[in-house]
Design a protein around this motif. Structure first.
Motif, PDB file in Angstrom:
ATOM      1  N   THR A 191      11.379  12.267 -13.871  1.00 10.79           N
ATOM      2  CA  THR A 191      10.122  12.210 -14.613  1.00 10.79           C
ATOM      3  C   THR A 191       9.727  10.769 -14.896  1.00 10.79           C
ATOM      4  N   LEU A 192       8.453  10.564 -15.153  1.00  9.05           N
ATOM      5  CA  LEU A 192       7.911   9.248 -15.461  1.00  9.05           C
ATOM      6  C   LEU A 192       7.472   9.199 -16.921  1.00  9.05           C
ATOM      7  N   LYS A 193       7.843   8.134 -17.607  1.00  9.03           N
ATOM      8  CA  LYS A 193       7.354   7.952 -18.970  1.00  9.03           C
ATOM      9  C   LYS A 193       5.854   7.706 -18.968  1.00  9.03           C
ATOM     10  N   ASP A 194       5.377   6.989 -17.966  1.00  8.27           N
ATOM     11  CA  ASP A 194       3.952   6.688 -17.819  1.00  8.27           C
ATOM     12  C   ASP A 194       3.606   6.814 -16.339  1.00  8.27           C
ATOM     13  N   ALA A 195       2.783   7.783 -15.993  1.00 10.25           N
ATOM     14  CA  ALA A 195       2.474   8.066 -14.587  1.00 10.25           C
ATOM     15  C   ALA A 195       1.709   6.934 -13.910  1.00 10.25           C
ATOM     16  N   ASP A 196       1.103   6.029 -14.687  1.00 17.55           N
ATOM     17  CA  ASP A 196       0.316   4.945 -14.102  1.00 17.55           C
ATOM     18  C   ASP A 196       1.149   3.726 -13.722  1.00 17.55           C
ATOM     19  N   VAL A 197       2.351   3.611 -14.267  1.00 19.71           N
ATOM     20  CA  VAL A 197       3.148   2.405 -14.069  1.00 19.71           C
ATOM     21  C   VAL A 197       3.513   2.142 -12.605  1.00 19.71           C
ATOM     22  N   PRO A 198       3.934   3.145 -11.815  1.00 18.30           N
ATOM     23  CA  PRO A 198       4.330   2.832 -10.438  1.00 18.30           C
ATOM     24  C   PRO A 198       3.243   2.121  -9.633  1.00 18.30           C
ATOM     25  N   VAL A 199       2.023   2.621  -9.688  1.00 21.71           N
ATOM     26  CA  VAL A 199       0.939   2.041  -8.882  1.00 21.71           C
ATOM     27  C   VAL A 199       0.315   0.822  -9.545  1.00 21.71           C
ATOM     28  N   ASN A 200       0.203   0.832 -10.863  1.00 22.00           N
ATOM     29  CA  ASN A 200      -0.509  -0.236 -11.560  1.00 22.00           C
ATOM     30  C   ASN A 200       0.371  -1.426 -11.917  1.00 22.00           C
ATOM     31  N   VAL A 201       1.690  -1.202 -12.009  1.00 20.28           N
ATOM     32  CA  VAL A 201       2.595  -2.293 -12.393  1.00 20.28           C
ATOM     33  C   VAL A 201       3.626  -2.573 -11.299  1.00 20.28           C
ATOM     34  N   ASN A 202       4.416  -1.564 -10.952  1.00 22.05           N
ATOM     35  CA  ASN A 202       5.542  -1.805 -10.047  1.00 22.05           C
ATOM     36  C   ASN A 202       5.117  -2.166  -8.631  1.00 22.05           C
ATOM     37  N   LEU A 203       4.015  -1.601  -8.164  1.00 26.00           N
ATOM     38  CA  LEU A 203       3.558  -1.915  -6.800  1.00 26.00           C
ATOM     39  C   LEU A 203       3.004  -3.333  -6.708  1.00 26.00           C
ATOM     40  N   PRO A 204       2.049  -3.735  -7.549  1.00 23.26           N
ATOM     41  CA  PRO A 204       1.529  -5.101  -7.423  1.00 23.26           C
ATOM     42  C   PRO A 204       2.516  -6.182  -7.847  1.00 23.26           C
ATOM     43  N   LYS A 205       3.321  -5.915  -8.871  1.00 24.24           N
ATOM     44  CA  LYS A 205       4.205  -6.961  -9.396  1.00 24.24           C
ATOM     45  C   LYS A 205       5.530  -7.038  -8.658  1.00 24.24           C
ATOM     46  N   TYR A 206       6.100  -5.874  -8.297  1.00 28.11           N
ATOM     47  CA  TYR A 206       7.441  -5.848  -7.710  1.00 28.11           C
ATOM     48  C   TYR A 206       7.468  -5.281  -6.292  1.00 28.11           C
ATOM     49  N   ALA A 207       6.326  -5.087  -5.686  1.00 27.03           N
ATOM     50  CA  ALA A 207       6.232  -4.562  -4.309  1.00 27.03           C
ATOM     51  C   ALA A 207       6.821  -3.162  -4.184  1.00 27.03           C
ATOM     52  N   GLY A 208       6.743  -2.384  -5.259  1.00 29.05           N
ATOM     53  CA  GLY A 208       7.195  -0.987  -5.205  1.00 29.05           C
ATOM     54  C   GLY A 208       8.654  -0.832  -4.851  1.00 29.05           C
ATOM     55  N   PRO A 209       9.584  -1.363  -5.668  1.00 32.18           N
ATOM     56  CA  PRO A 209      10.995  -1.373  -5.268  1.00 32.18           C
ATOM     57  C   PRO A 209      11.645   0.003  -5.189  1.00 32.18           C
ATOM     58  N   SER A 210      11.092   1.009  -5.865  1.00 31.80           N
ATOM     59  CA  SER A 210      11.698   2.342  -5.801  1.00 31.80           C
ATOM     60  C   SER A 210      11.702   2.902  -4.391  1.00 31.80           C
ATOM     61  N   ALA A 211      10.781   2.456  -3.568  1.00 30.55           N
ATOM     62  CA  ALA A 211      10.750   2.909  -2.168  1.00 30.55           C
ATOM     63  C   ALA A 211      11.944   2.366  -1.390  1.00 30.55           C
ATOM     64  N   ARG A 212      12.631   1.360  -1.965  1.00 34.73           N
ATOM     65  CA  ARG A 212      13.775   0.751  -1.276  1.00 34.73           C
ATOM     66  C   ARG A 212      15.104   1.002  -1.991  1.00 34.73           C
ATOM     67  N   TYR A 213      15.137   0.909  -3.330  1.00 28.76           N
ATOM     68  CA  TYR A 213      16.446   1.034  -3.971  1.00 28.76           C
ATOM     69  C   TYR A 213      17.004   2.447  -3.944  1.00 28.76           C
ATOM     70  N   CYS A 214      16.156   3.455  -3.739  1.00 26.36           N
ATOM     71  CA  CYS A 214      16.657   4.826  -3.656  1.00 26.36           C
ATOM     72  C   CYS A 214      17.327   5.061  -2.300  1.00 26.36           C
TER      73      CYS A 214
END
Length: 550
Positions: free
Chosen positions: A472-495
């Motif tokens: 689950t996500l604490k905030d559904a907007d964080v992956p696209v609005n924060v993690n993708l632009p700032k960290y290049a979407g690392p969940s697509a790699r660390y999993c």
């Protein structure tokens, strides 16, 4: 989920998790008092289904718990016959001599095992003593008593609607109450997290540190097989990108465990741990061993690496944390199963004494004292600086300084370094992508290296798709609005199972997709997400990987 009425069952001790710690506790309780009423709840489809470990087992835990384990047929069939350490470069390797290594690094007297099979055997020993073991029973909630103590768990909830609500086919589960509850969920357990937070058990402690361990079982050419051989490597392909290393263990039947650990404190969000593992198998030394063989199983799980200074307080009213719920891995030895067993034994003895005194629902300080001052604490105290040295100075320097520090601790119980700090959590260690270069990884060849989804099929993972997503996500907007632009979407790699992806369609904004059906329950997302936005919870019982001999 809305509050519902449930039936309740009463026990002396309720144990969550049929790993080495939980089963050791159950066995010891029944050894001390055959009339003690003990239940073990396991979320896997069977005992061992969710157990993944290296593993070279130090038998000291079994020696203390079941001294006649050999006569009883424990599956410790492959004693270590040779121990090799290498530093790898891209095309070659340098053997690190065994002689200067601290004695604790010697694997003489240890065994190459499947911890899944060891746990299956331990479950048989527990059941013979009268322990009730219920596999396929995920524990989804804690039950609290009138004084704020943990008095039980909710287990066996099935058939929830996709939105988490109760439907006409929902089984609401039941409450299992105990005078004491033991949480032996392994790394980053969902109930253990709640207990640590509620009672502030990590207050004043160093942040817990973690690694991601990935493992394949290979059947290799009999001519290349050396039963009992143990090899560890450091260096390539990780180099300076991240800390970590590999293990190659030759067990029986021409099988080899090939594993790779990446420390999760890496800074560069472009690091792709799974692909580092796949690339490692193309090193000439490893490729020569595996060529002509076939991979037969795959799995992954997080490893607690913080050591002595990161262990939280282990007890709160009515509850005790065991094994990797605390973090008892000796990092340079890559061993924690022996300490897990010893912790289960110690918790059982503390609970038995308390129950004999007519107590229940209070803390078990004797358990905490035994862990910190007994064999477990002594084991971890000697190596407490290895992980922070590696994080601070890198591989080469940490090998030299860490070796001296371990010798000093082993011979004199003293370190000129004192006790070093870890600093940031693994999530906070992640830096913005703008500070780092993107890493290009070779495409898997389908012979030695494989794409994630192909490999996940070899973990035999299955989740009922109609249930609520257990990620689950604490905030559904964080992956696209924060993690993708700032960290290049690392969940697509660390999993390591391809659960997370960012989907981009022409003319539309990117969207974040969670393929929870792929999840192998490693908990890396709960640990490494830089925004700490992903929460891992238990799916319904029996779901997840079904590891055969991990």
């Amino acid at each position: 989920m809305a509050e519902v009425e449930r039936e309740a069952m009463e026990y002396d001790v309720v144990i969550v998790g049929a790993g080495p710690a939980g089963l050791s506790a159950a066995i010891r309780l029944k050894q001390l008092d055959p009339d003690c009423n003990v239940v073990v709840l396991e979320k896997g489809s069977e005992v061992g289904a969710h157990i993944l470990s290296g593993a070279v087992l130090d038998p000291c835990g079994l020696d203390a718990l079941i001294p006649d384990w050999k006569e009883k047929g424990a599956p410790l069939n492959v004693p270590v016959t040779e121990d090799k350490f290498y530093a790898l470069g891209e095309q070659g390797q340098l053997r690190i001599p065994n002689l200067p290594m601290p004695r604790l690094m010697n694997n003489h007297g240890n065994y190459i095992v499947s911890m899944g099979n060891v746990c299956r055997w331990m479950a048989e020993q527990a059941e013979e003593l009268g322990v009730e073991i219920f596999p396929g029973m995920a524990c989804s909630e804690l039950v609290y008593g009138d004084k704020g103590e943990v008095k039980g768990v909710v287990a066996g909830v099935f058939g929830l609607e996709a939105d988490g609500s109760i439907g006409e086919n929902t089984e609401v589960g039941m409450e299992l109450h105990g005078k004491y509850v033991f949480l032996s969920e392994g790394v980053r357990g969902s109930l253990s997290k709640q207990v640590i937070a509620k009672y502030e058990l990590d207050k004043g402690k160093e942040p817990q540190k973690y690694g991601l361990g990935m493992k394949e079982i290979w059947e290799i050419d009999p001519a290349k097989h050396k039963e009992g051989s143990v090899t560890h490597t450091m260096g390539w392909p990780l180099d300076k990108k991240a800390g970590g290393g590999s293990f190659i263990y030759h067990l029986e039947n021409n099988q080899v465990y090939v594993g790779f650990v990446v420390h999760l404190g890496y800074k560069n969000p472009h690091v792709f741990p799974y692909m580092e593992f796949q690339q490692f198998k193309h090193h000439p030394m490893v490729a020569e061993l595996l060529e002509g063989g076939k991979r037969v199983a795959y799995g992954a799980r997080a490893i607690t690496e913080g050591g002595y200074q990161s262990m939280p307080k282990m007890v709160a009213p009515g509850v005790a944390l065991l094994g990797c719920s605390v973090g008892m891995v000796n990092v340079p030895r890559i061993k924690g199963n022996h300490n897990a067993m010893l912790s289960g034994k110690a918790a059982a003895e503390a609970a038995y004494a308390a129950i004999q005194d007519g107590r229940s629902g209070d803390e078990l300080p004797d358990y905490e004292t035994e862990v910190r001052e007994g064999a477990i604490g002594k084991d971890l105290w000697k190596v407490r600086n290895v992980k922070p040295l590696w994080s601070k100075f890198g591989l080469t320097a940490s090998l030299a300084i860490g070796g001296i520090d371990m010798w000093s601790n082993e011979l004199f119980n003293f370190s000129i370094l004192g006790t070093m700090h870890h600093g940031k959590s693994d999530a906070d260690a992640t830096e913005p992508a703008s500070k780092h270069k993107e890493i290009k990884y070779p495409k898997p060849d389908g012979k030695l290296s494989f794409d994630r989804l192909t490999n996940v099929a070899f973990s035999f993972t299955n989740h009922e798709e109609s249930q609520p997503a257990h990620l689950t996500l604490k905030d559904a907007d964080v992956p696209v609005n924060v993690n993708l632009p700032k960290y290049a979407g690392p969940s697509a790699r660390y999993c390591p199972a391809g659960v997370y992806e960012f989907v981009t369609e022409e003319g539309k904004d990117p969207r974040f997709v969670i393929n929870f059906q792929n999840c192998v329950h490693c908990k890396t997302c709960d640990i490494k997400d830089p925004s700490q936005n992903i929460v891992w919870t238990t799916p319904q019982g029996g779901d997840g990987p079904n590891y055969p001999n991990m």
